[in-house]
Design an enzyme around this catalytic site. Structure first.
Site, PDB file in Angstrom:
ATOM      1  N   ARG A 162      -4.187 -11.278  51.356  1.00  0.00           N
ATOM      2  CA  ARG A 162      -3.865 -12.199  52.457  1.00  0.00           C
ATOM      3  C   ARG A 162      -2.349 -12.372  52.591  1.00  0.00           C
ATOM      4  O   ARG A 162      -1.813 -12.414  53.697  1.00  0.00           O
ATOM      5  CB  ARG A 162      -4.548 -13.556  52.228  1.00  0.00           C
ATOM      6  N   LYS A 205      -0.338 -17.225  56.804  1.00  0.00           N
ATOM      7  CA  LYS A 205       0.034 -18.380  55.979  1.00  0.00           C
ATOM      8  C   LYS A 205       1.559 -18.373  55.880  1.00  0.00           C
ATOM      9  O   LYS A 205       2.141 -17.864  54.922  1.00  0.00           O
ATOM     10  CB  LYS A 205      -0.648 -18.284  54.605  1.00  0.00           C
TER      11      LYS A 205
END
Ligand code: PXG
Length: 288
Positions: free
Chosen positions: A52, A151
């Site tokens: 991620r 993120k």
């Protein structure tokens, strides 16, 4: 003994762990991060978090100057240097220091930072009694403008929502997307239970694809519980039998009140308690 922080291959005492004020991570929130947990010295779903992080970096044209294997070793080394078994790991990659303009091409030396610390847990009482949350007016970032799947170091969208929640006396706050659908909370994904099924907003609702969310979906399906990723409205939340949140910090935490409405019977429900239990077992698997 002071905590050791890993920056670009070296361990520094916390007091000496510093980055430049010209770093675009500070000047513009130009960078990416991950929040990860270790249980009994074992990092939970490390590969998933690293994937991620690399995806977030790719989406903002940021090349992480180390390999995933190097990063995994850095995390292990930092945990060890701090003697942490159950810890919280924050990996940060900044654009690096540049000039006082947006242009990332003028930045050099991205800073790769690994912080490991003790985890600040929610009080146990909240897991027993459940949380009260409210829906806030801050709309989740429009996915076409800045994908919530990144993120990034720019967390203002969530921080504004968090402030609204805190001002109303709630430690978490529910954010809707630009269509008025349920998206997620400021640092947690949301699940509902209705008629024995688990419901949670799909990626298309504009959410972070939580690692804990994925784990809970897997655990539920293994336990024979049907899971549907479907668009949800506030109304769906209000009429749910159960509600809970998932996140690295919170793990699985029951929600018993939303916008002054009791959810179900106003106490943590049976499926929520089952999943809290299954998640606990999963995180401790291979640890004891
Ligand atoms: N949504 C958002 C917007 C998040 O930031 C989650 C959902 C849950 O994802 P994970 O992968 O953790 O299950 C997050 C994660 C903190 C903190 O310090 C926040 C997160 C993770 C760890 C720590 O507040 N957010």
């Amino acid at each position: 003994m002071s905590l050791k922080i890993w920056i670009n291959g070296k361990l520094y005492d916390k007091e000496n762990a510093k980055v430049s004020v010209y770093d675009h991570g500070l000047l513009y929130g130009d960078g990416v991060f991950e929040g990860i947990r270790s249980y009994g010295g074992k990092v939970f779903r490390l590969r998933r978090h690293l994937d991620r992080l690399w995806d977030s970096a790719k989406a903002i044209w940021l090349t992480i100057p180390v390999s995933k294997e190097d990063m995994a070793q850095a995390i292990e080394a930092t945990l060890q240097a701090n003697g942490l078994q159950d810890g919280y790991i924050r990996v940060v990659v900044t654009r690096g220091s540049g000039s006082l303009g947006l242009d990332p091409n003028r930045c050099s030396d991205p800073q790769v930072i690994v912080i490991t610390d003790r985890i600040a847990l929610y009080p146990e009482e909240l897991y027993q009694k459940g949380l009260e949350i409210i829906t806030v007016s801050t709309v989740r970032n429009h996915p076409a403008a800045l994908s919530p799947r990144i993120k990034s170091l720019n967390y203002l969208n969530n921080i504004l929502a968090k402030i609204e929640g805190l001002q109303a006396g709630c430690i978490e706050a529910l954010m809707l997307n630009h269509k008025g659908e349920v998206a997620e909370c400021t640092g947690d994904n949301i699940f509902l239970v209705r008629g024995g099924r688990l419901l949670t907003p799909p990626n298309e609702a504009g959410i972070l694809e939580g690692v804990t969310r994925d784990a809970v979906i897997e655990l539920a399906r293994e336990a024979g519980i049907e899971v549907r990723e479907v668009p949800l409205t506030k109304h769906d939340v209000y009429i749910a039998d159960e509600c809970f949140l998932t996140g690295t910090a919170a793990e699985v935490v029951p929600v018993v009140k939303v916008d002054s409405r009791s959810i179900g019977d106003g106490v943590p429900g049976p499926l929520t308690r089952q999943l809290i239990d299954l998640f606990k077992k999963l995180t401790r698997r291979g640890v004891e």
